[in-house]
Design a protein around this motif. Sequence first.
Motif: not given
Length: 385
Positions: A313-335
């Motif tokens: 399991a993995e996540l390309d980018l995780l941003l933690v700011r206070g109680a807020r957590r946003i995850g980002f995945e980067i995909k070189r695809t159009s679908i």
Amino acid sequence: MIQRKLEFKKLADMVSVNPVVGIIGARQVGKTTLARQFAASLKKPSYFFDLENPDDMARIAEPMLAFRDLKGIVVIDEVQHAPNLFKVLRVLADRPGNKTKFIILGSASPGLLKQSAESLAGRIAYHQLEGFHMDETGAGSENRLWLRGGFPLSYTAGTDEDSFEWRKNFVRTFLERDIPQLGFSIGAVTLRRFWTMLAHYHAQIWNASEFARAFGIADTTIRKYLDILTSALVVRQLQPWHENIGKRQVKAPKVYIADAGILHVLLNLRSAADIEGHPKLGASWEGFVIGELIRRLGTPWEECHFWSTHTGAELDLLLVRGARRIGFEIKRTSIPHVTRSMRSAIESLKLDSLIIVHAGSHTFDLDDGIKAVSFSSMAKEIKPL
């Protein structure tokens, strides 16, 4: 000329409240141009000292005499060549009724400029200047920016071949001149080999033992090479996020060549077609998009993380700011589609939302809390925190 309005505003804000502002960034990234434009915009006297110019070095042989009567803006370029200046700047910055602002420019991280960190503590603010980003180059520039990177002279070169040759010369000059000037005695050939090998591991988890075996040297020495390139701002380390969630998590950083154009020259990729046919296509695009995302979000790299477990399991980018957590995945695809790894990240990390940045043309919801955002519409869909 491409206007760097956001960088200009950040610099203006820092100068307004700090007696000394340091602009740091890799060589040729545009520090001097930004400082000159800023000084020219003010209705104040301005003075410039380039510490790679022997005449300017002679002018500041007695720095207290050289600077004490100057009023307005004083710009000191390549300040790492004169570490004795920092104590003088501290005295000048602390003068009652001080009417002088100092802007110092350096091609190294604050950690490498130890003298400024120690002598100017509480008096200096740092701004790290990077190459051009999409918010500066405009819509439709993403492929050119990805291929050539953000160094101004590389991005604005007349042809892709001219850009490639500029980047080749940059790498050679950096290794043969800049690294020794920063106080390191590692041979240019050795460091070039390491940097090139690092390019082949771009966007992968750092493994010092594997590199050490390839070079036949100790892990500690190979780690020193990585730290040198990181301190010189040409390599980035994305730190892992780990917490007590009952899963074995990766605790080594991911490594990225800081500029996509430099990555491509190290891999000898001259054209967009070369990149599209190369095994590092996905990794190259991942690093480029993560750089744009971090810039867009307005967070320093030190506050950003990736997440990975030993079960996959993995996540390309995780941003933690206070109680807020946003995850980002980067995909070189159009679908893009939702994967088990993404759901594991959402559940394990208690993400507020997950955004998949993809190479297609459309932005749409994939599931509750999961959104697919096209890279071309990032500026519209992703706002600074």
